[in-house]
Design a protein around this motif. Structure first.
Motif, mmCIF file in Angstrom:
data_model
loop_
_atom_site.group_PDB
_atom_site.id
_atom_site.type_symbol
_atom_site.label_atom_id
_atom_site.label_comp_id
_atom_site.label_asym_id
_atom_site.label_seq_id
_atom_site.Cartn_x
_atom_site.Cartn_y
_atom_site.Cartn_z
ATOM 1 N N GLY A 33 117.989 19.842 -36.253
ATOM 2 C CA GLY A 33 117.023 20.742 -35.633
ATOM 3 C C GLY A 33 115.588 20.280 -35.833
ATOM 4 O O GLY A 33 114.736 20.450 -34.967
ATOM 5 N N ALA A 34 115.320 19.678 -36.977
ATOM 6 C CA ALA A 34 113.961 19.228 -37.287
ATOM 7 C C ALA A 34 113.646 17.842 -36.733
ATOM 8 O O ALA A 34 112.525 17.579 -36.302
ATOM 9 N N PHE A 35 114.645 16.945 -36.751
ATOM 10 C CA PHE A 35 114.357 15.536 -36.471
ATOM 11 C C PHE A 35 115.138 14.944 -35.294
ATOM 12 O O PHE A 35 115.025 13.768 -35.008
ATOM 13 N N GLY A 36 115.951 15.758 -34.630
ATOM 14 C CA GLY A 36 116.676 15.282 -33.464
ATOM 15 C C GLY A 36 118.063 14.775 -33.812
ATOM 16 O O GLY A 36 118.504 14.858 -34.961
ATOM 17 N N PRO A 37 118.756 14.246 -32.806
ATOM 18 C CA PRO A 37 120.153 13.844 -33.010
ATOM 19 C C PRO A 37 120.309 12.683 -33.981
ATOM 20 O O PRO A 37 119.422 11.842 -34.125
ATOM 21 N N MET A 38 121.464 12.679 -34.629
ATOM 22 C CA MET A 38 121.792 11.603 -35.562
ATOM 23 C C MET A 38 122.231 10.368 -34.789
ATOM 24 O O MET A 38 122.816 10.465 -33.719
ATOM 25 N N ASP A 39 121.968 9.224 -35.384
ATOM 26 C CA ASP A 39 122.365 7.947 -34.822
ATOM 27 C C ASP A 39 123.533 7.364 -35.621
ATOM 28 O O ASP A 39 124.482 6.840 -35.060
ATOM 29 N N MET A 40 123.436 7.460 -36.942
ATOM 30 C CA MET A 40 124.465 6.927 -37.834
ATOM 31 C C MET A 40 124.536 7.824 -39.068
ATOM 32 O O MET A 40 123.534 8.389 -39.485
ATOM 33 N N ILE A 41 125.709 7.903 -39.663
ATOM 34 C CA ILE A 41 125.887 8.664 -40.898
ATOM 35 C C ILE A 41 126.748 7.827 -41.832
ATOM 36 O O ILE A 41 127.779 7.291 -41.427
ATOM 37 N N SER A 42 126.320 7.725 -43.079
ATOM 38 C CA SER A 42 127.108 6.968 -44.054
ATOM 39 C C SER A 42 128.347 7.760 -44.459
ATOM 40 O O SER A 42 128.430 8.966 -44.263
ATOM 41 N N ALA A 43 129.287 7.069 -45.025
ATOM 42 C CA ALA A 43 130.442 7.730 -45.635
ATOM 43 C C ALA A 43 129.962 8.446 -46.896
ATOM 44 O O ALA A 43 128.877 8.178 -47.400
ATOM 45 N N TRP A 44 130.777 9.339 -47.406
ATOM 46 C CA TRP A 44 130.444 9.968 -48.689
ATOM 47 C C TRP A 44 130.433 8.897 -49.758
ATOM 48 O O TRP A 44 131.323 8.062 -49.834
ATOM 49 N N LEU A 45 129.424 8.925 -50.585
ATOM 50 C CA LEU A 45 129.325 7.998 -51.709
ATOM 51 C C LEU A 45 129.280 8.831 -52.980
ATOM 52 O O LEU A 45 128.502 9.781 -53.077
ATOM 53 N N ASN A 46 130.123 8.515 -53.941
ATOM 54 C CA ASN A 46 130.007 9.178 -55.233
ATOM 55 C C ASN A 46 128.727 8.703 -55.880
ATOM 56 O O ASN A 46 128.423 7.517 -55.892
ATOM 57 N N PHE A 47 127.973 9.618 -56.382
ATOM 58 C CA PHE A 47 126.661 9.309 -56.946
ATOM 59 C C PHE A 47 126.808 9.179 -58.456
ATOM 60 O O PHE A 47 126.575 10.104 -59.193
#
Length: 181
Positions: A33-47
């Motif tokens: 909503g703030a920055f527009g559509p996503m282009d890429m998303i990473s997989a979940w990474l354990n931090f």
């Protein structure tokens, strides 16, 4: 004498550290909503690279990185950091964050993160925000870490992901520059 020119637009990247994966269902639409559509998303990474956030957010913690389709002006970063700080506060419980959002941008030569914390290698960019040079790009070595690079951003998995983001950025930048010829 150097001739000032406008910098290339940048690829907006927002790192998200979260203690409950289901909160991503709230974070994702806020960011879009703030920055527009996503282009890429990473997989979940354990931090697991640091326990810095455990006291405030608990453990285990997870990281996901969001990349946005539309390129941004590099000088918008301070305002973007203020917006993500607002999202963190909105999602806080009992004065503690449940989500940590780290916006930054990627251009062909570097990856920058925004922070409210001053330090010797950080440059003030206005609105109480500093720019942290997190990674530099070399044609021969790819992304290079620096002495102060956060451990998770120095990880092979995030560097590999950001390398793919850089490839996509170069395609997007070429398309934009082609529009103005």
């Amino acid at each position: 004498m150097s001739t000032p020119k406008s910098p290339d637009p940048a690829k907006l990247v927002v790192g998200c550290i979260i203690n409950d994966k289901s909160l991503i269902n709230t974070v994702y639409p806020m960011l879009e909503g703030a920055f527009g559509p996503m282009d890429m998303i990473s997989a979940w990474l354990n931090f697991a690279y640091t326990n810095y956030y455990y006291r405030e957010m608990g453990s285990p913690l997870f990281r996901k990185v969001f990349v946005f389709k539309h390129l941004i002006a590099q000088d918008d970063l301070a305002e973007i950091k203020q917006k993500t700080n607002g999202f963190e506060m909105r999602l806080s419980e009992n004065g503690n964050r449940c989500v940590n959002l780290d916006p930054g941008y990627l251009v062909s030569s570097r990856f920058i993160l925004a922070t409210g914390k001053e330090y010797s290698h950080r440059i003030y960019i206005g609105n109480k925000i500093y720019a942290d040079l997190t990674l530099m790009y070399s044609k021969t070595e790819g992304f290079k870490t620096l002495d102060w690079t956060y451990p998770d951003y120095a990880s092979d998995s995030l560097i590999s992901f950001l390398s793919r983001v850089r490839d996509k950025y170069l395609i997007d930048l070429k398309a934009i520059k082609g529009q103005y010829k």
